[in-house]
Design a protein around this motif. Structure first.
Motif, PDB file in Angstrom:
ATOM      1  N   PHE A 119       0.864  -1.186   0.000  1.00 25.40           N
ATOM      2  CA  PHE A 119       0.000   0.000   0.000  1.00 25.40           C
ATOM      3  C   PHE A 119       0.893   1.226   0.000  1.00 25.40           C
ATOM      4  CE2 PHE A 119      -4.203  -1.825   1.313  1.00 25.40           C
ATOM      5  CZ  PHE A 119      -3.815  -3.139   1.468  1.00 25.40           C
ATOM      6  N   ARG A 120       0.370   2.348  -0.496  1.00 27.61           N
ATOM      7  CA  ARG A 120       1.182   3.564  -0.457  1.00 27.61           C
ATOM      8  C   ARG A 120       0.341   4.783  -0.163  1.00 27.61           C
ATOM      9  NH1 ARG A 120      -1.496   6.292  -3.935  1.00 27.61           N
ATOM     10  NH2 ARG A 120      -1.410   5.910  -6.154  1.00 27.61           N
ATOM     11  N   PHE A 121       0.953   5.726   0.545  1.00 26.83           N
ATOM     12  CA  PHE A 121       0.361   7.047   0.724  1.00 26.83           C
ATOM     13  C   PHE A 121       1.252   7.975  -0.090  1.00 26.83           C
ATOM     14  CE2 PHE A 121       0.226  11.004   3.474  1.00 26.83           C
ATOM     15  CZ  PHE A 121      -0.992  11.440   2.979  1.00 26.83           C
ATOM     16  N   ALA A 122       0.620   8.808  -0.960  1.00 22.33           N
ATOM     17  CA  ALA A 122       1.425   9.548  -1.958  1.00 22.33           C
ATOM     18  C   ALA A 122       1.106  11.047  -1.968  1.00 22.33           C
ATOM     19  CB  ALA A 122       1.179   8.929  -3.332  1.00 22.33           C
ATOM     20  N   PRO A 123       1.474  11.755  -0.905  1.00 21.44           N
ATOM     21  CA  PRO A 123       1.146  13.189  -0.854  1.00 21.44           C
ATOM     22  C   PRO A 123       2.119  14.037  -1.673  1.00 21.44           C
ATOM     23  CG  PRO A 123       2.364  12.574   1.100  1.00 21.44           C
ATOM     24  CD  PRO A 123       2.189  11.309   0.295  1.00 21.44           C
ATOM     25  N   SER A 124       1.663  15.229  -2.048  1.00 16.31           N
ATOM     26  CA  SER A 124       2.539  16.204  -2.702  1.00 16.31           C
ATOM     27  C   SER A 124       2.957  17.247  -1.673  1.00 16.31           C
ATOM     28  CB  SER A 124       1.790  16.921  -3.825  1.00 16.31           C
ATOM     29  OG  SER A 124       1.516  16.016  -4.851  1.00 16.31           O
ATOM     30  N   PRO A 125       4.251  17.532  -1.566  1.00 15.48           N
ATOM     31  CA  PRO A 125       4.694  18.510  -0.564  1.00 15.48           C
ATOM     32  C   PRO A 125       4.527  19.948  -1.057  1.00 15.48           C
ATOM     33  CG  PRO A 125       6.595  17.525  -1.632  1.00 15.48           C
ATOM     34  CD  PRO A 125       5.381  16.881  -2.247  1.00 15.48           C
ATOM     35  N   ILE A 150       6.695  10.620  -2.114  1.00 17.62           N
ATOM     36  CA  ILE A 150       6.615  12.072  -2.127  1.00 17.62           C
ATOM     37  C   ILE A 150       6.435  12.505  -3.579  1.00 17.62           C
ATOM     38  CG2 ILE A 150       7.869  14.206  -1.560  1.00 17.62           C
ATOM     39  CD1 ILE A 150       7.055  12.601   0.929  1.00 17.62           C
ATOM     40  N   GLU A 151       5.256  13.024  -3.905  1.00 17.79           N
ATOM     41  CA  GLU A 151       4.941  13.366  -5.303  1.00 17.79           C
ATOM     42  C   GLU A 151       5.326  14.829  -5.558  1.00 17.79           C
ATOM     43  OE1 GLU A 151       1.155  11.651  -6.614  1.00 17.79           O
ATOM     44  OE2 GLU A 151       2.281   9.783  -6.655  1.00 17.79           O
ATOM     45  N   ASP A 152       6.612  15.014  -5.847  1.00 11.73           N
ATOM     46  CA  ASP A 152       7.162  16.377  -5.931  1.00 11.73           C
ATOM     47  C   ASP A 152       7.650  16.722  -7.340  1.00 11.73           C
ATOM     48  OD1 ASP A 152       9.259  14.613  -5.954  1.00 11.73           O
ATOM     49  OD2 ASP A 152      10.504  15.709  -4.525  1.00 11.73           O
ATOM     50  N   SER A 157       4.098  14.091 -15.580  1.00  5.92           N
ATOM     51  CA  SER A 157       2.817  14.628 -15.103  1.00  5.92           C
ATOM     52  C   SER A 157       2.355  13.687 -14.011  1.00  5.92           C
ATOM     53  CB  SER A 157       1.788  14.653 -16.224  1.00  5.92           C
ATOM     54  OG  SER A 157       1.370  13.327 -16.499  1.00  5.92           O
ATOM     55  N   TYR A 158       1.347  14.111 -13.275  1.00  6.01           N
ATOM     56  CA  TYR A 158       0.811  13.255 -12.213  1.00  6.01           C
ATOM     57  C   TYR A 158       0.439  11.875 -12.765  1.00  6.01           C
ATOM     58  CZ  TYR A 158      -2.881  11.070  -9.508  1.00  6.01           C
ATOM     59  OH  TYR A 158      -3.652  10.142  -8.874  1.00  6.01           O
ATOM     60  N   HIS A 159      -0.341  11.849 -13.877  1.00  3.83           N
ATOM     61  CA  HIS A 159      -0.862  10.564 -14.367  1.00  3.83           C
ATOM     62  C   HIS A 159       0.259   9.606 -14.769  1.00  3.83           C
ATOM     63  CE1 HIS A 159      -4.858  12.122 -14.146  1.00  3.83           C
ATOM     64  NE2 HIS A 159      -4.637  13.050 -15.058  1.00  3.83           N
ATOM     65  N   SER A 166       3.553   9.666 -13.853  1.00  2.00           N
ATOM     66  CA  SER A 166       4.438   9.229 -12.773  1.00  2.00           C
ATOM     67  C   SER A 166       3.722   8.297 -11.792  1.00  2.00           C
ATOM     68  CB  SER A 166       5.098  10.408 -12.065  1.00  2.00           C
ATOM     69  OG  SER A 166       4.212  11.457 -11.912  1.00  2.00           O
ATOM     70  N   VAL A 167       2.421   8.502 -11.609  1.00  2.00           N
ATOM     71  CA  VAL A 167       1.722   7.652 -10.642  1.00  2.00           C
ATOM     72  C   VAL A 167       1.656   6.198 -11.147  1.00  2.00           C
ATOM     73  CG1 VAL A 167      -0.734   7.809 -11.308  1.00  2.00           C
ATOM     74  CG2 VAL A 167      -0.142   7.895  -8.930  1.00  2.00           C
ATOM     75  N   VAL A 168       1.441   6.000 -12.445  1.00  2.00           N
ATOM     76  CA  VAL A 168       1.363   4.603 -12.921  1.00  2.00           C
ATOM     77  C   VAL A 168       2.754   3.960 -12.970  1.00  2.00           C
ATOM     78  CG1 VAL A 168      -0.823   4.847 -14.195  1.00  2.00           C
ATOM     79  CG2 VAL A 168       1.335   5.167 -15.406  1.00  2.00           C
ATOM     80  N   VAL A 208      -5.057   2.969  -2.342  1.00  2.00           N
ATOM     81  CA  VAL A 208      -6.104   3.494  -1.447  1.00  2.00           C
ATOM     82  C   VAL A 208      -5.954   5.007  -1.420  1.00  2.00           C
ATOM     83  CG1 VAL A 208      -6.971   3.486   0.932  1.00  2.00           C
ATOM     84  CG2 VAL A 208      -6.046   1.384  -0.070  1.00  2.00           C
ATOM     85  N   ARG A 209      -6.960   5.723  -1.909  1.00  2.00           N
ATOM     86  CA  ARG A 209      -6.870   7.184  -1.993  1.00  2.00           C
ATOM     87  C   ARG A 209      -8.285   7.753  -2.017  1.00  2.00           C
ATOM     88  NH1 ARG A 209      -4.544   6.978  -8.210  1.00  2.00           N
ATOM     89  NH2 ARG A 209      -6.434   6.157  -9.137  1.00  2.00           N
ATOM     90  N   GLY A 210      -8.394   9.080  -2.008  1.00  2.00           N
ATOM     91  CA  GLY A 210      -9.697   9.730  -1.882  1.00  2.00           C
ATOM     92  C   GLY A 210     -10.579   9.552  -3.112  1.00  2.00           C
ATOM     93  N   ASP A 215     -11.953  11.708  -4.719  1.00  2.00           N
ATOM     94  CA  ASP A 215     -11.717  12.757  -5.724  1.00  2.00           C
ATOM     95  C   ASP A 215     -10.858  12.235  -6.877  1.00  2.00           C
ATOM     96  OD1 ASP A 215      -9.692  12.544  -3.833  1.00  2.00           O
ATOM     97  OD2 ASP A 215      -9.081  14.632  -3.988  1.00  2.00           O
ATOM     98  N   LEU A 216     -10.180  11.090  -6.670  1.00  2.41           N
ATOM     99  CA  LEU A 216      -9.344  10.528  -7.748  1.00  2.41           C
ATOM    100  C   LEU A 216      -9.990   9.315  -8.419  1.00  2.41           C
ATOM    101  CD1 LEU A 216      -5.868  11.062  -6.069  1.00  2.41           C
ATOM    102  CD2 LEU A 216      -6.722  12.189  -8.131  1.00  2.41           C
ATOM    103  N   PHE A 217     -11.258   9.054  -8.070  1.00  2.00           N
ATOM    104  CA  PHE A 217     -11.970   7.891  -8.626  1.00  2.00           C
ATOM    105  C   PHE A 217     -11.912   7.890 -10.159  1.00  2.00           C
ATOM    106  CE2 PHE A 217     -15.800   5.709 -10.131  1.00  2.00           C
ATOM    107  CZ  PHE A 217     -15.854   4.577  -9.338  1.00  2.00           C
ATOM    108  N   SER A 227      -8.854  21.862   1.575  1.00  2.00           N
ATOM    109  CA  SER A 227      -7.749  22.152   0.663  1.00  2.00           C
ATOM    110  C   SER A 227      -6.532  22.527   1.487  1.00  2.00           C
ATOM    111  CB  SER A 227      -8.134  23.264  -0.308  1.00  2.00           C
ATOM    112  OG  SER A 227      -7.637  24.487   0.155  1.00  2.00           O
ATOM    113  N   LYS A 228      -5.365  22.308   0.861  1.00  2.00           N
ATOM    114  CA  LYS A 228      -4.124  22.534   1.607  1.00  2.00           C
ATOM    115  C   LYS A 228      -3.928  23.992   1.983  1.00  2.00           C
ATOM    116  CE  LYS A 228      -1.360  18.718  -0.010  1.00  2.00           C
ATOM    117  NZ  LYS A 228      -0.554  18.246  -1.094  1.00  2.00           N
ATOM    118  N   SER A 229      -4.567  24.876   1.228  1.00  2.00           N
ATOM    119  CA  SER A 229      -4.361  26.287   1.512  1.00  2.00           C
ATOM    120  C   SER A 229      -5.108  26.722   2.783  1.00  2.00           C
ATOM    121  CB  SER A 229      -4.815  27.122   0.322  1.00  2.00           C
ATOM    122  OG  SER A 229      -6.100  26.723  -0.044  1.00  2.00           O
TER     123      SER A 229
END
Ligand code: GLU
Length: 293
Positions: free
Chosen positions: A11-17, A47-49, A207-209, A211-213, A225-227, A229-231, A266-268
Motif C-alpha cells: 500500500f502507499r500514501f502519496a502526498p505532494s509537498p 513524495i509526489e514532488d 505529469s501526475y498521471h 508518474s503515478v502509474v 487506497v486514496r480519496g 476525488d481521484l476515482f 484544501s491545503k491552503s
C-alpha cells in the motif's frame, strides 16, 4: 505440491509537498497504514514532488513530522518522484515511439481564450470529469514536418496522449476492481472523458498521471487506497497501465473529509492542517475520532 508464493500486499500514501497535510490526508494515510497491517503487507510513502515550483523541503519535512506524530511508520526510504524523472521520460519515449503522444504547443491562456470565445455564443465546450475544458484538436492534427519544425524552433510544449489512438491501441474493455466508499465491483473505465491528457508538462518532465502509474508499478503496489476525488482519474491510469504493460493494482477510493462548510478540504486552508490540530493540543487518538475512525 508446489506452493506459488503470494504477492506481498503493498500500500502507499502519496502526498505532494506543496502545502500542509489536512485531515483528509490523515484519513488516507491511516487507512493505507492500517489496511497494510491487516493484510500483512507493507506501507510505503511516496513524495509526489514533480512540480518543483510548488513543492518545498519544508512541506516535505512537515509530511514526515505529521505522519510520525500520527504514529505511522513506513518502509524506508520514501520514494521521491523528483529523483526518478528518467524513469518517467523512458515511459513517455515508449509512447512517443508508438505514435500515441504528440507535442502540444497551446498555452493554458490560449486554451482559455479559445474556450471563452466558443462559449460566448451560448454553446458549451466539452469538459473533463474535474470540469477542465478538453484540449483543442489543433496540435493533434499537425503534420510531422510541422511538429518537427516547431520542436526545432525551441517552442515550449507539453506532451499529450492522443486519446483516440491510445484507445485504439489498448486492449478493450478497460475496467478496474473497486472496493471503496463509492461504487464498488468491476468499474468500466472511461478514459475518453478526459480527452488528450498531459503526460509531460512544459515545466516538468512528467505529469501526475504518468508518474503515478510508473511508480505504482516500480514500487510493486498491489492496493491503491486514496480519496474519492481521484476515482475518475483511475480510468486514465488503467489506460496507461495497459499501454505500458504495467500490472493492475486493486483500487479503494475512500470518502473525503469535509470542512465545516461541507466543502472538500484544501491545503491552503491552514486551519484544517494536522499540524494546526496538534498545536491546539489534540491527541492522535482524538484526531482519529474527529475523522470518524
Ligand atoms: N499526489 C496525489 C495527491 O496528493 C495523490 C496521488 C494518488 O494517491 O494517486 O492528491
Amino acid at each position: 505440491m508446489i506452493e506459488i508464493p503470494r504477492q506481498k500486499p503493498k500500500f502507499r500514501f502519496a502526498p505532494s509537498p506543496n502545502g500542509t497535510l489536512h485531515l483528509g490526508h490523515a484519513l488516507s494515510a491511516i487507512l493505507n497504514h492500517d489496511m497494510a497491517a491487516e493484510a500483512g503487507g507493507d506501507f510505503l510513502l511516496r513524495i509526489e514532488d514533480i512540480d518543483q515550483a510548488r513543492c518545498t523541503p519544508d512541506f516535505e519535512e512537515g509530511i514526515y513530522r505529521d505522519l510520525s506524530w500520527l504514529g505511522l511508520s513506513w518502509q524506508q526510504p520514501a520514494r521521491r518522484q523528483s529523483e526518478h524523472f528518467p524513469a518517467y521520460q523512458q515511459a513517455l519515449q515508449t509512447l512517443i515511439a508508438r505514435g500515441l503522444v504528440y507535442p502540444a504547443f497551446l498555452t493554458r491562456g490560449e486554451v482559455k481564450s479559445r474556450v471563452a470565445a466558443f462559449e460566448a455564443d451560448g454553446k458549451s465546450w466539452p469538459r473533463d470529469p474535474d470540469g477542465t475544458p478538453l484540449y483543442p484538436m489543433d496540435d493533434r492534427e499537425r503534420s510531422d514536418a510541422e511538429r518537427q519544425g516547431l520542436l526545432a524552433s525551441g517552442m515550449k510544449h507539453a506532451w499529450r496522449l492522443d486519446m483516440e489512438r491510445a484507445l485504439a491501441a489498448a486492449d478493450q474493455p478497460l475496467h478496474w476492481q473497486e472496493s471503496g466508499d463509492g461504487e464498488t465491483g468491476t468499474i468500466p473505465a472511461d478514459p475518453a472523458a478526459w480527452g488528450d491528457v498531459v503526460l509531460s508538462r512544459s515545466d516538468a518532465p512528467s505529469s501526475y498521471h504518468l508518474s503515478v502509474v510508473v511508480d505504482d508499478a516500480v514500487q510493486g503496489i498491489t492496493h491503491v487506497v486514496r480519496g474519492l476525488d481521484l476515482f475518475h482519474a483511475t480510468s486514465i491510469h488503467r489506460l496507461l497501465q495497459t499501454l505500458l504493460g504495467l500490472p493492475e493494482p486493486l483500487y479503494h477510493h475512500h470518502r473525503l473529509v469535509l470542512g465545516e462548510d461541507g466543502k472538500k478540504l484544501s491545503k491552503s486552508m491552514g486551519d484544517t492542517g494536522i499540524a494546526e490540530w496538534r498545536r491546539r493540543g489534540l491527541s492522535p487518538a482524538e484526531l482519529r475520532r474527529r475523522i470518524g475512525l
